[in-house]
Design an enzyme around this catalytic site. Structure first.
Site, PDB file in Angstrom:
ATOM      1  N   LEU A   1       0.803  -1.299  -0.020  1.00 43.27           N
ATOM      2  CA  LEU A   1       0.004   0.127   0.053  1.00 43.27           C
ATOM      3  C   LEU A   1       0.981   1.193  -0.137  1.00 43.27           C
ATOM      4  CD1 LEU A   1      -3.093  -0.772   2.471  1.00 43.27           C
ATOM      5  CD2 LEU A   1      -2.926  -0.570  -0.215  1.00 43.27           C
TER       6      LEU A   1
ATOM      7  N   CYS B   1       8.210  -8.986 -13.432  1.00 49.72           N
ATOM      8  CA  CYS B   1       7.054  -9.961 -13.319  1.00 49.72           C
ATOM      9  C   CYS B   1       5.766  -9.405 -13.557  1.00 49.72           C
ATOM     10  CB  CYS B   1       7.305 -10.649 -11.781  1.00 49.72           C
ATOM     11  SG  CYS B   1       8.437 -11.886 -11.960  1.00 49.72           S
TER      12      CYS B   1
ATOM     13  N   LYS C   1       4.681  -8.089 -17.053  1.00 47.26           N
ATOM     14  CA  LYS C   1       4.220  -9.042 -18.115  1.00 47.26           C
ATOM     15  C   LYS C   1       3.142 -10.068 -17.526  1.00 47.26           C
ATOM     16  CE  LYS C   1       7.620 -12.647 -16.951  1.00 47.26           C
ATOM     17  NZ  LYS C   1       6.902 -13.712 -16.448  1.00 47.26           N
TER      18      LYS C   1
HETATM   19  N1  LIG Z   1      12.932 -12.823 -11.509  1.00 50.25           N
HETATM   20  C1  LIG Z   1      11.754 -12.891 -10.346  1.00 50.25           C
HETATM   21  O1  LIG Z   1      11.674 -12.361  -9.442  1.00 50.25           O
HETATM   22  C2  LIG Z   1      10.707 -14.157 -10.683  1.00 50.25           C
HETATM   23  C3  LIG Z   1      10.011 -14.563  -9.460  1.00 50.25           C
HETATM   24  C4  LIG Z   1       8.981 -15.442  -9.637  1.00 50.25           C
HETATM   25  C5  LIG Z   1       8.868 -15.986 -10.920  1.00 50.25           C
HETATM   26  N2  LIG Z   1       9.606 -15.640 -11.763  1.00 50.25           N
HETATM   27  C6  LIG Z   1       9.615 -16.386 -12.984  1.00 50.25           C
HETATM   28  O2  LIG Z   1      10.761 -17.385 -13.436  1.00 50.25           O
HETATM   29  C7  LIG Z   1      11.103 -17.420 -14.718  1.00 50.25           C
HETATM   30  C8  LIG Z   1      12.414 -17.024 -14.884  1.00 50.25           C
HETATM   31  O3  LIG Z   1      12.582 -15.868 -14.666  1.00 50.25           O
HETATM   32  P1  LIG Z   1      13.835 -15.125 -14.536  1.00 50.25           P
HETATM   33  O4  LIG Z   1      13.819 -13.817 -14.115  1.00 50.25           O
HETATM   34  O5  LIG Z   1      15.069 -16.248 -13.771  1.00 50.25           O
HETATM   35  O6  LIG Z   1      14.386 -14.920 -16.046  1.00 50.25           O
HETATM   36  P2  LIG Z   1      15.922 -14.587 -16.578  1.00 50.25           P
HETATM   37  O7  LIG Z   1      15.603 -14.164 -18.045  1.00 50.25           O
HETATM   38  O8  LIG Z   1      16.732 -14.165 -15.552  1.00 50.25           O
HETATM   39  O9  LIG Z   1      16.574 -16.367 -16.667  1.00 50.25           O
HETATM   40  C9  LIG Z   1      16.482 -17.210 -17.967  1.00 50.25           C
HETATM   41  C10 LIG Z   1      17.604 -18.000 -18.200  1.00 50.25           C
HETATM   42  O10 LIG Z   1      16.874 -19.330 -18.742  1.00 50.25           O
HETATM   43  C11 LIG Z   1      18.112 -19.175 -19.987  1.00 50.25           C
HETATM   44  N3  LIG Z   1      17.653 -20.156 -20.802  1.00 50.25           N
HETATM   45  C12 LIG Z   1      16.670 -19.936 -21.726  1.00 50.25           C
HETATM   46  N4  LIG Z   1      16.093 -21.082 -22.628  1.00 50.25           N
HETATM   47  C13 LIG Z   1      17.055 -22.212 -22.094  1.00 50.25           C
HETATM   48  C14 LIG Z   1      17.373 -23.177 -22.479  1.00 50.25           C
HETATM   49  N5  LIG Z   1      16.633 -24.115 -23.331  1.00 50.25           N
HETATM   50  N6  LIG Z   1      18.264 -24.140 -21.781  1.00 50.25           N
HETATM   51  C15 LIG Z   1      18.971 -23.365 -20.853  1.00 50.25           C
HETATM   52  N7  LIG Z   1      18.882 -22.251 -20.456  1.00 50.25           N
HETATM   53  C16 LIG Z   1      17.760 -21.535 -21.050  1.00 50.25           C
HETATM   54  C17 LIG Z   1      18.490 -17.828 -20.438  1.00 50.25           C
HETATM   55  O11 LIG Z   1      19.811 -17.923 -20.927  1.00 50.25           O
HETATM   56  C18 LIG Z   1      18.470 -17.288 -19.003  1.00 50.25           C
HETATM   57  O12 LIG Z   1      19.723 -17.178 -18.565  1.00 50.25           O
HETATM   58  C19 LIG Z   1       9.871 -16.689 -15.530  1.00 50.25           C
HETATM   59  O13 LIG Z   1       8.802 -17.248 -15.982  1.00 50.25           O
HETATM   60  C20 LIG Z   1       9.490 -15.349 -14.386  1.00 50.25           C
HETATM   61  O14 LIG Z   1       8.232 -15.018 -14.761  1.00 50.25           O
HETATM   62  C21 LIG Z   1      10.553 -14.772 -11.812  1.00 50.25           C
END
Ligand SMILES: NC(=O)c1ccc[n+]([C@@H]2O[C@H](COP(=O)([O-])OP(=O)(O)OC[C@H]3O[C@@H](n4cnc5c(N)ncnc54)[C@H](O)[C@@H]3O)[C@@H](O)[C@H]2O)c1
Length: 440
Positions: A253, A263, A266
């Site tokens: 709040l 997050c 998107k």
């Molecule tokens: N960042 C946050 O705070 C957060 C919190 C909760 C959930 N999430 C979710 O978690 C997921 C990941 O988010 P993030 O922030 O860690 O993303 P990010 O972009 O930091 O990391 C994703 C990684 O995956 C790698 N990658 C992609 N395809 C691949 C493959 N085929 N093989 C191996 N590596 C591969 C990329 O090179 C990259 O390093 C998303 O769906 C996001 O919505 C993120």
């Protein structure tokens, strides 16, 4: 248990390091060879408090390693996490699932023995079904179960959140998979962290519903803040007055420049799309996304209001660039549209962020970056506090007064300074949802 983490980004790296710390043997895989090489040298690709020490300790204990070899990691693992990105798809706002499906195909080819494939990425309802279809189509012989286990960690407090979660959500309908999940999270089962065990689709939706609700709460108080400014009320007091009601709660709040980050923007868009596709439109969330989008640029007009004139030729310092403190993440940070808007209005903009400037340079290469807050304030007509880093909470106001222009304005988008004190010390003060100097 042997774990393969596919995707070593924010979530994959933090989760992998925490699972290793729980005692599992984890291989974090990424297709970005540069990132893996850096991690092998002990360099962190992200700034997250405590992460470097946690990673180093578990690497030393031989429970954590980094690799580009997905096949070997998956072949050896009983639990394989998919933690790749699910950004907004260009053009329509749907979650881009191409990374998830590509990872599923690669995983399928490498499966060996009973394996639980766990989606940790945030994915729309039904994605687990499609991952399962891909696995079965590619490897009809494989003994594999697909589970949803969305992640709720917050950047900046990610390790604490992972190890002491409000809840763990497990979408698993298979008994063997349920046992693997219990073993993976054993320390959290033992300390009685709340576990929500449900079907896979429900688990997938819980994650989006949670983020959409939090985005709604932020946007609600932001609109109340706008009304406060018009009627001469104080949003901080309104937030306290409603937040003490247990049914409402005081978190999320804080009025500000609008939500951002990797997050909420998107995930709200993806949920809206799911609702539209299924003819169950989520009108509240649609409005939240639209209001938030408009708000970010509108913050630039606060600077004009504070200076009482056009920004053409004026110098504006911006303190804080990351979407929140204690992270270097610049994804969808409100500072980006704000700075672009200030530029568009003719201002000369300079900025400082304690940790995020390296990442910021990739998004805002033309911006003038400063060494510290006081250099940023030098000669500035207005200083905008955009991200509430601790070090901005106790700035030396006398020093600011000396280095800033003759009629210095502070535009406090996080409401971290008392308006009266700043005005007494000769600053023009503009907060969010706080009474203006002339009463309204
Ligand atoms: N960042 C946050 O705070 C957060 C919190 C909760 C959930 N999430 C979710 O978690 C997921 C990941 O988010 P993030 O922030 O860690 O993303 P990010 O972009 O930091 O990391 C994703 C990684 O995956 C790698 N990658 C992609 N395809 C691949 C493959 N085929 N093989 C191996 N590596 C591969 C990329 O090179 C990259 O390093 C998303 O769906 C996001 O919505 C993120």
């Amino acid at each position: 248990m042997r774990v393969a983490m596919i995707g070593t980004g924010y979530v994959g790296l933090v989760s992998g390091a925490c699972f290793a710390d729980f005692g599992h043997v984890v291989t974090c895989v990424d297709k970005d060879a540069g990132k893996i090489a850096a991690l092998q040298r002990g360099e962190m690709p992200i700034y997250e408090p405590g992460l470097d020490a946690l990673v180093a300790a578990n690497v030393r204990a031989k429970r954590l390693e980094f690799s580009t070899d997905l096949k070997a990691a998956v072949g050896a693992a009983e639990a394989v996490f998919i933690a790749v990105g699910t950004p907004s798809r260009r053009g329509d706002g749907h979650a881009d699932l191409s990374y998830v499906y590509a990872a599923a195909k690669e995983i399928a080819a490498a499966l060996d023995g009973f394996t639980v494939v766990i989606t940790k990425s945030t994915v729309p309802v039904g994605t687990g079904d499609e991952v399962e279809r891909i696995l079965r189509e590619t490897r009809p012989d494989a003994d594999v179960v697909v589970v949803s286990n969305p992640e709720f960690l917050r950047e900046g407090a990610a390790i604490q959140d992972f190890k002491h979660p409000d809840r763990i959500v497990v979408g698993a309908e298979d008994e063997r998979a349920g046992k693997v999940m219990q073993e993976l999270y054993r320390p959290l089962y033992l300390n009685r962290s709340p576990i929500v065990t449900t079907d896979r689709r429900t688990a997938e939706l819980i994650k989006y519903a949670a983020n959409a609700f939090l985005a709604t709460k932020i946007t609600f108080i932001n609109e109340i803040a706008d009304l406060c400014e018009k009627v001469g009320a104080d949003v901080q007091e309104v937030a306290r007055g409603i937040g003490l009601d247990n049914r409402i709660g005081s978190k999320f709040l804080h009025a500000g420049p609008g939500y951002g980050g990797s997050c909420f923007p998107k995930d709200t868009l993806a949920l809206i799309k799911t609702g539209q596709d299924r003819e169950a439109p989520l009108r509240i969330v649609e409005t939240v996304a639209a209001v938030n989008e408009a708000r970010k640029r509108a913050m630039a007009r606060k600077v004009t209001a504070a200076l009482g004139s056009s920004l053409r030729g004026k110098t504006v310092g911006v303190l804080g660039l990351t979407f929140k403190p204690n992270t270097d993440d610049m994804r969808d940070a409100p500072s980006i549209p704000l700075i672009i808007a200030l530029h568009d209005m003719g201002a000369k903009v300079r900025a400082y962020d304690p940790i995020g400037m390296e990442q910021a340079r990739k998004v805002l290469p033309e911006l003038h970056y400063c060494e510290d807050a006081y250099e940023c304030a030098k000669g500035a007509d207005a200083l905008v506090i955009c991200t509430e880093w601790e070090q901005f909470r106790a700035l030396d106001l006398d020093r600011l007064k000396r280095v800033m222009g003759p009629k210095p304005a502070i535009v406090d988008l996080r409401n971290i300074y008392p308006p009266d004190e700043l005005r007494r010390r000769g600053f023009i003060y503009e907060g969010v949802g706080r009474p203006r100097e002339n009463g309204h």
